[in-house]
Design a protein around this motif. Structure first.
Motif, PDB file in Angstrom:
ATOM      1  N   PRO A   9       0.452  -1.197  -0.190  1.00  0.00           N
ATOM      2  CA  PRO A   9       0.323   0.310   0.217  1.00  0.00           C
ATOM      3  C   PRO A   9       1.127   1.012   0.170  1.00  0.00           C
ATOM      4  O   PRO A   9       0.382   2.769  -0.402  1.00  0.00           O
ATOM      5  N   GLU A  10       1.921   1.505   0.304  1.00  0.00           N
ATOM      6  CA  GLU A  10       3.103   2.239   0.384  1.00  0.00           C
ATOM      7  C   GLU A  10       3.996   2.456  -0.851  1.00  0.00           C
ATOM      8  O   GLU A  10       4.670   3.978  -0.598  1.00  0.00           O
ATOM      9  N   ASN A  11       3.422   1.429  -2.113  1.00  0.00           N
ATOM     10  CA  ASN A  11       4.635   1.682  -2.714  1.00  0.00           C
ATOM     11  C   ASN A  11       3.863   1.888  -4.054  1.00  0.00           C
ATOM     12  O   ASN A  11       4.464   1.823  -4.894  1.00  0.00           O
ATOM     13  N   THR A  12       3.158   3.338  -4.066  1.00  0.00           N
ATOM     14  CA  THR A  12       3.111   3.394  -4.846  1.00  0.00           C
ATOM     15  C   THR A  12       3.455   4.805  -5.869  1.00  0.00           C
ATOM     16  O   THR A  12       3.149   3.339  -7.125  1.00  0.00           O
ATOM     17  N   SER A  13       4.662   4.074  -6.168  1.00  0.00           N
ATOM     18  CA  SER A  13       6.149   4.829  -6.429  1.00  0.00           C
ATOM     19  C   SER A  13       6.736   4.144  -7.951  1.00  0.00           C
ATOM     20  O   SER A  13       6.726   4.383  -8.828  1.00  0.00           O
ATOM     21  N   ALA A  14       5.897   2.485  -7.309  1.00  0.00           N
ATOM     22  CA  ALA A  14       7.196   1.170  -8.161  1.00  0.00           C
ATOM     23  C   ALA A  14       5.759   1.716  -9.136  1.00  0.00           C
ATOM     24  O   ALA A  14       6.657   1.350 -10.150  1.00  0.00           O
ATOM     25  N   CYS A  15       4.773   1.596  -9.440  1.00  0.00           N
ATOM     26  CA  CYS A  15       3.875   1.760 -10.530  1.00  0.00           C
ATOM     27  C   CYS A  15       3.901   2.520 -10.935  1.00  0.00           C
ATOM     28  O   CYS A  15       2.975   4.072 -11.659  1.00  0.00           O
ATOM     29  N   SER A  16       5.361   3.349 -12.195  1.00  0.00           N
ATOM     30  CA  SER A  16       5.515   4.104 -13.013  1.00  0.00           C
ATOM     31  C   SER A  16       6.267   3.618 -13.691  1.00  0.00           C
ATOM     32  O   SER A  16       6.598   2.247 -14.312  1.00  0.00           O
ATOM     33  N   PRO A  17       5.610   4.257 -15.352  1.00  0.00           N
ATOM     34  CA  PRO A  17       6.744   4.123 -16.485  1.00  0.00           C
ATOM     35  C   PRO A  17       8.272   4.488 -16.054  1.00  0.00           C
ATOM     36  O   PRO A  17       8.546   4.900 -15.192  1.00  0.00           O
ATOM     37  N   PRO A  18       8.499   3.060 -16.781  1.00  0.00           N
ATOM     38  CA  PRO A  18       8.912   2.456 -17.510  1.00  0.00           C
ATOM     39  C   PRO A  18       8.490   0.929 -17.213  1.00  0.00           C
ATOM     40  O   PRO A  18       7.984   0.476 -17.418  1.00  0.00           O
ATOM     41  N   ALA A  19       9.025   0.991 -16.102  1.00  0.00           N
ATOM     42  CA  ALA A  19       8.824  -0.173 -14.882  1.00  0.00           C
ATOM     43  C   ALA A  19       7.099  -0.797 -15.362  1.00  0.00           C
ATOM     44  O   ALA A  19       6.864  -2.250 -14.911  1.00  0.00           O
ATOM     45  N   ILE A  20       6.325   0.118 -14.756  1.00  0.00           N
ATOM     46  CA  ILE A  20       4.802  -0.582 -14.937  1.00  0.00           C
ATOM     47  C   ILE A  20       4.559  -0.982 -16.268  1.00  0.00           C
ATOM     48  O   ILE A  20       3.115  -2.261 -16.544  1.00  0.00           O
ATOM     49  N   SER A  21       5.265  -1.344 -17.255  1.00  0.00           N
ATOM     50  CA  SER A  21       5.075  -1.881 -18.779  1.00  0.00           C
ATOM     51  C   SER A  21       5.591  -3.151 -18.898  1.00  0.00           C
ATOM     52  O   SER A  21       5.023  -3.916 -19.696  1.00  0.00           O
ATOM     53  N   ARG A  22       5.738  -3.839 -17.615  1.00  0.00           N
ATOM     54  CA  ARG A  22       6.730  -4.822 -17.994  1.00  0.00           C
ATOM     55  C   ARG A  22       6.336  -5.717 -16.130  1.00  0.00           C
ATOM     56  O   ARG A  22       5.831  -5.269 -15.611  1.00  0.00           O
TER      57      ARG A  22
END
Length: 516
Positions: free
Chosen positions: A387-400
């Protein structure tokens, strides 16, 4: 609070479905082997419950006429300066009206293991002055047989157990005419046999940060007339109204309650709840959905009777010519996910009677709603990412992978079976337009934002509708039901819903006959 988006029609041929079936393992959750779980499936519907006994104004709320041995007697009148902090002590409130010291922050902070016990007619009154009645982090507090009224908690705060203390037992009380939520909850709380009536926002609001509420039991309560201040009209889209609201609760049994005539949703689990059992409740006459399970995980909803719900929301949508289907059970980005430990790895809806609600069961996925999206109504991320790791879901990593899968609440593993759905449009007070009521639904919108989203177009629609384990089967339908799938623009009769490409409701009957 969920978000809705206008949809663009989608047509899929057989070839597209075959391609999807081969690719879904890399998109949808639950590819891992599930842990051992407690079975929850039922071969046949269980008869719906009769109405739970009324709690409000019943003799069950009357406390003992004399103090128990060893109890400290609290006299009626002003209790300003009275010390409630001694641990493991019983305080017996004598009959009559009790008040606290004047001032918004005057409150009772009991000691660990204390019991607050009301005699017949004992009332704790906030005089429309005090914010909170009973507060603090002391564990294992018990509150019984008190009427608690006229406290002025702010929005999203609570009057009783304001600080979400753990191990509290709240039984046989009347909590009424308070602002905010009448009651908050912590871990291992038992909330049973209470009248939660006519409060400004919620009857019950449960939240602790970090998903620390476990072992919550809400049983045998009457929850009625709440949200008297109509917060949605003050803050449109706030998602802050109804009978009971749960946030980030990791284990709750909600059973044998009568939840009725609330302005808004009856039961609402919103944001990263998990491992709920909602059973044997009577939920009726609420303006919004009877049960709303939103961006949350793993629930069994069984053997409930839901009737005459969602008429207010349905009329609102119809008046705006909004085609979004309104459901008595609304499953919005709800995931059955075996990676989150629970008693089930499904969103299972079974053995329920739904009668003359505006709509039936709606499974919805907003393609634009995911962790770190501007369409998300929460700053929390998924339980998989943290829940505290929102910034992890950012481009480009979220596309993989794995973030492509793990950054979404998916609407997956819905198992809707063994239910009885009855609908007579004439039974809806004032009637209902056939284009807007009496619908089941499994749908999404086309993804369009933000511009870096990897879920654009029909990327989410295809797995949600065809390959994420979302199944209706072995249900019994009476009345003119219609089915909205795969988006808001398309509503089909049972013969299309049960045939290719949707192939839903195998083994179900429609007015006594199989579809086809």
């Amino acid at each position: 609070m969920t978000t809705r988006s206008r949809a663009i029609p989608l047509a899929l041929g057989a070839a597209a479905i075959l391609v999807l079936a081969g690719a879904v393992a890399s998109v949808a959750p639950n590819s891992a082997n599930p842990p051992a779980i407690v079975p929850t499936a039922h071969a046949a519907p269980v008869p719906p419950i009769t109405a739970p006994a009324a709690v409000c104004d019943s003799p069950a709320l009357t406390g003992p006429a004399s103090p128990p041995a060893g109890a400290v007697v609290v006299p009626p009148g002003s209790n300003a300066g009275f010390d409630f902090s001694t641990p493991n002590t019983t305080y017996w409130f004598a009959p009559g009206v009790h008040t606290l010291e004047a001032g918004e922050y005057s409150q009772i902070a009991p000691g660990a293991g204390a019991t607050l016990l009301g005699g017949p007619g004992a009332v704790l009154d906030g005089n429309r002055d005090n914010r909170y009645a009973i507060t603090g982090h002391a564990p294992n507090v018990t509150i019984r047989y008190l009427t608690i009224r006229n406290f002025m908690a702010p929005r999203d705060e609570g009057v009783v157990n304001h600080d979400s203390g753990d191990g509290w037992v709240v039984e046989h009380n009347t909590l009424t005419r308070n602002r905010g939520a009448a009651l908050m909850a912590g871990a291992r709380n038992r909330i049973a046999g209470n009248c939660l009536k006519d409060n400004g926002q919620y009857g019950l609001n449960a939240y602790q940060s970090g998903n620390r509420i476990t072992g919550l039991v809400v049983e045998g309560n009457e929850v009625t007339g709440n949200n008297t201040e109509d917060w949605e009209s003050k803050l449109p889209g706030c998602g802050c109204t109804g009978g009971a609201k749960f946030w980030a609760v990791n284990g709750a049994d909600i059973r044998n309650n009568w939840i009725h005539d609330n302005r808004g949703t009856g039961l609402w689990a919103d944001t990263n709840n998990n491992d709920f059992l909602i059973e044997s409740n009577l939920i009726e006459g609420n303006d919004g959905s009877a049960i709303f399970y939103e961006i949350s995980y793993n629930v069994v909803i069984r053997n409930n009777t839901l009737r005459n719900n969602t008429w207010g929301t349905g009329r609102e949508f119809a008046g705006e010519r909004d085609p979004f289907p309104v459901g008595a059970i609304y499953l919005s980005e709800a995931d059955g996910d075996a990676r989150i430990p629970a008693r089930t790895a499904k969103i299972e809806v079974t053995g329920n009677l739904l009668e003359n609600n505006w709509g039936g069961v709606v499974g919805w996925a907003n393609s634009d709603r995911f962790c770190n999206s501007t369409a998300s109504t929460t700053s929390d991320c998924t339980l998989i990412v943290g829940p505290e790791n929102t910034s992890a879901c950012s481009p480009p990593a979220i596309s993989r992978q794995p973030l492509y899968t793990d950054c979404r609440w998916w609407t997956s593993n819905l198992d809707i079976h063994g239910n009885t759905f009855r609908f007579d449009p004439a039974a809806v007070a004032g009637g209902c337009p056939v284009a807007f009521c009496g619908r089941m639904a499994l749908l999404t919108n086309f993804g369009s934002s933000p511009d870096w989203s990897p879920y654009q177009g029909d990327t989410i629609q295809r797995p949600t509708v065809f390959a994420a384990g979302n199944r209706w089967h072995d249900n019994t339908y009476t009345g003119p039901w219609q089915f909205t799938v795969p988006d808001m623009s398309t509503t089909v009769p049972a013969a299309h819903w049960t045939a290719a490409p949707y192939d839903q409701d195998a083994g179900s009957t429609f007015d006594g006959r199989p579809a086809g």
